[in-house]
Design a protein around this motif. Structure first.
Motif, PDB file in Angstrom:
ATOM      1  N   SER A   1      -1.496   2.271 -10.294  1.00 40.21           N
ATOM      2  CA  SER A   1      -2.863   1.762 -10.285  1.00 40.21           C
ATOM      3  C   SER A   1      -2.768   0.246 -10.140  1.00 40.21           C
ATOM      4  CB  SER A   1      -3.581   2.126 -11.591  1.00 40.21           C
ATOM      5  OG  SER A   1      -4.872   1.559 -11.601  1.00 40.21           O
TER       6      SER A   1
ATOM      7  N   GLU B   1       1.134   3.966  -3.236  1.00 44.50           N
ATOM      8  CA  GLU B   1       0.896   5.405  -3.021  1.00 44.50           C
ATOM      9  C   GLU B   1       2.072   6.251  -3.511  1.00 44.50           C
ATOM     10  OE1 GLU B   1       0.166   6.237   1.028  1.00 44.50           O
ATOM     11  OE2 GLU B   1      -1.894   5.477   1.040  1.00 44.50           O
ATOM     12  N   GLN B   2       3.269   5.867  -3.092  1.00 40.22           N
ATOM     13  CA  GLN B   2       4.440   6.677  -3.391  1.00 40.22           C
ATOM     14  C   GLN B   2       4.759   6.719  -4.884  1.00 40.22           C
ATOM     15  OE1 GLN B   2       6.057   8.585  -0.969  1.00 40.22           O
ATOM     16  NE2 GLN B   2       4.235   7.889   0.143  1.00 40.22           N
TER      17      GLN B   2
ATOM     18  N   GLN C   1      -3.927  -3.241  -7.352  1.00 39.20           N
ATOM     19  CA  GLN C   1      -4.803  -3.669  -6.258  1.00 39.20           C
ATOM     20  C   GLN C   1      -4.352  -5.014  -5.725  1.00 39.20           C
ATOM     21  OE1 GLN C   1      -8.808  -5.054  -7.145  1.00 39.20           O
ATOM     22  NE2 GLN C   1      -9.627  -3.860  -5.422  1.00 39.20           N
TER      23      GLN C   1
ATOM     24  N   LYS D   1       2.504   6.119  -7.199  1.00 40.54           N
ATOM     25  CA  LYS D   1       1.265   6.460  -7.908  1.00 40.54           C
ATOM     26  C   LYS D   1       0.884   5.386  -8.925  1.00 40.54           C
ATOM     27  CE  LYS D   1       1.631  11.464  -7.247  1.00 40.54           C
ATOM     28  NZ  LYS D   1       2.618  11.346  -6.144  1.00 40.54           N
TER      29      LYS D   1
ATOM     30  N   ALA E   1      -6.205   0.564  -1.954  1.00 40.94           N
ATOM     31  CA  ALA E   1      -5.498  -0.401  -2.796  1.00 40.94           C
ATOM     32  C   ALA E   1      -5.654  -1.834  -2.309  1.00 40.94           C
ATOM     33  CB  ALA E   1      -4.012  -0.041  -2.885  1.00 40.94           C
TER      34      ALA E   1
ATOM     35  N   SER F   1       0.824  -1.208   0.000  1.00 44.85           N
ATOM     36  CA  SER F   1       0.000   0.000   0.000  1.00 44.85           C
ATOM     37  C   SER F   1       0.859   1.259   0.000  1.00 44.85           C
ATOM     38  CB  SER F   1      -0.957  -0.007   1.202  1.00 44.85           C
ATOM     39  OG  SER F   1      -0.247  -0.111   2.427  1.00 44.85           O
ATOM     40  N   TYR F   2       1.957   1.239   0.735  1.00 41.05           N
ATOM     41  CA  TYR F   2       2.843   2.400   0.774  1.00 41.05           C
ATOM     42  C   TYR F   2       3.485   2.649  -0.587  1.00 41.05           C
ATOM     43  CZ  TYR F   2       6.723   5.440   2.138  1.00 41.05           C
ATOM     44  OH  TYR F   2       7.624   6.478   2.228  1.00 41.05           O
TER      45      TYR F   2
ATOM     46  N   HIS G   1      -7.635   0.864   3.363  1.00 43.44           N
ATOM     47  CA  HIS G   1      -6.803   1.423   2.303  1.00 43.44           C
ATOM     48  C   HIS G   1      -7.413   1.098   0.932  1.00 43.44           C
ATOM     49  CE1 HIS G   1      -3.375   2.347  -0.269  1.00 43.44           C
ATOM     50  NE2 HIS G   1      -2.864   2.997   0.757  1.00 43.44           N
TER      51      HIS G   1
END
Length: 348
Positions: A55, A50-51, A57, A53, A80, A46-47, A78
């Motif tokens: 797409s 995010e970092q 899951q 960017k 993702a 998840s981190y 979260h």
């Protein structure tokens, strides 16, 4: 999340950033996502998503989503991450395509199975078979099995570090071998599915680790020692303290697992762990020195004269030579990080 965990996630990203482009627009299925390995996989996934960017899951199989929601609400909510209810041995296959699968869904809690070794053996094998069947029908290209150093059986005392080419094995006439033999059979299943269906099946033979989310109340010596010092108790070693072990910090573990998933060879097992040995008595003293210098360490038995210590230490040369993986965080720092994490993370 605590500061130390953010530091660890940054460490994982720093050493795996170049691997993640292929994950964009993809899905990964993870079993065992609510345990020690699993929580770290979800934290790092998840981190990093995010970092960078991305797409991407992750769908996580769990028997009890609501319980995990109470334990780790920041992960449960979260965007993702999606939690999918089911049992590892018979879960209904979720719809859609998946490009990756990490099967880390075998419990290492010896207490759960001490009176039912047959259940342990069956769950290990049937869980692996079920996830491989799912990989076959869902389009998975890369499948990672978290196996165990237990597949080697007892390490010969004259062997300093056990290599992936060692052909020893657990004693099949000893019921305590159910875990190791189950993992051996799981590796064979990976080989068969790779040969018959072309799935890239990667194998990580995992040894011993330390870090946030490691239970403090099970059979993990380092967790028990840290628990005792935090609670102001003396550290008690039931044996003679001579067995030799090694510990890899959890953020290094994640770097190794993600790298093996993305870049590892199929049906080419990699030992995952530290090759820096320490005796159980030395480990207890190190924990006491770091956490509570006044803590007493009590060793129940006296070592026999000229006794050769029992060993459980991997050779990690294959991971280093093939994938440039190595231990980056030493044991003292690992213990300090783990102790610091206790003030923020709830362990069940």
């Amino acid at each position: 999340m605590t500061k130390i965990l953010i530091e660890d996630l940054e460490h994982i990203l720093m050493h795996t950033e170049s691997l993640w482009d292929e994950m964009n627009e993809k899905r990964i299925f993870i079993t065992g996502g609510t345990g020690f390995f699993g929580c770290w996989l979800l934290e790092s996934f998840s981190y990093i998503v995010e970092q960078l960017k991305l797409s991407a899951q992750a769908v996580i199989l769990t028997r009890d989503p609501e319980r995990f929601k109470q334990k780790c609400p920041h992960l449960f909510n979260h965007p993702a991450l999606e939690f999918y209810q089911g049992d590892i041995c018979n879960f209904v296959f979720p719809k859609g395509e998946f490009s990756y699968l990490i099967h880390a869904g075998t419990s290492t809690n010896a207490r759960l199975y001490q009176d039912n070794h047959l259940r342990m053996f069956n769950e290990i094998i049937e869980g692996t078979r079920r996830t491989l069947e799912f990989a076959k029908v869902s389009g998975v290209k890369k499948y990672l099995l978290t196996s165990s150093g237990a597949v080697y059986g007892k390490q010969p005392n004259i062997m300093s570090h056990i290599t992936e080419t060692y052909e020893g094995s657990p004693n099949p006439c000893n019921i305590s071998s159910s875990y190791g033999e189950g993992k051996r059979a799981s590796e064979l299943l990976c080989t068969l599915y790779h040969q018959q269906y072309g799935i890239e099946t990667k194998i990580a033979r995992c040894f011993a680790f330390v870090g946030a989310y490691l239970p403090l109340n099970l059979h993990f010596a380092i967790g028990n020692f840290i628990r005792d010092t935090i609670e102001g108790k003396k550290i008690e070693i039931q044996g003679d303290g001579t067995p030799l072990r090694s510990y890899l910090y959890a953020s290094d573990l994640m770097i190794w697992l993600w790298t093996i998933l993305f870049k590892g060879k199929s049906i080419f097992p990699y030992n995952v762990g530290s090759d820096q040995e320490i005796s159980i008595s030395e480990l207890a003293k190190m924990v006491a020195e770091i956490c509570s210098p006044q803590a007493e360490v009590k060793i129940a038995k006296t070592p026999l004269f000229e006794q050769i210590p029992e060993r459980y230490i991997p050779s990690v040369q294959r991971a280093y030579l093939e994938l440039e993986l190595k231990q980056k965080i030493d044991l003292k720092i690992s213990i300090k990080k783990f102790i610091n994490s206790q003030t923020e993370i709830n362990y069940e």
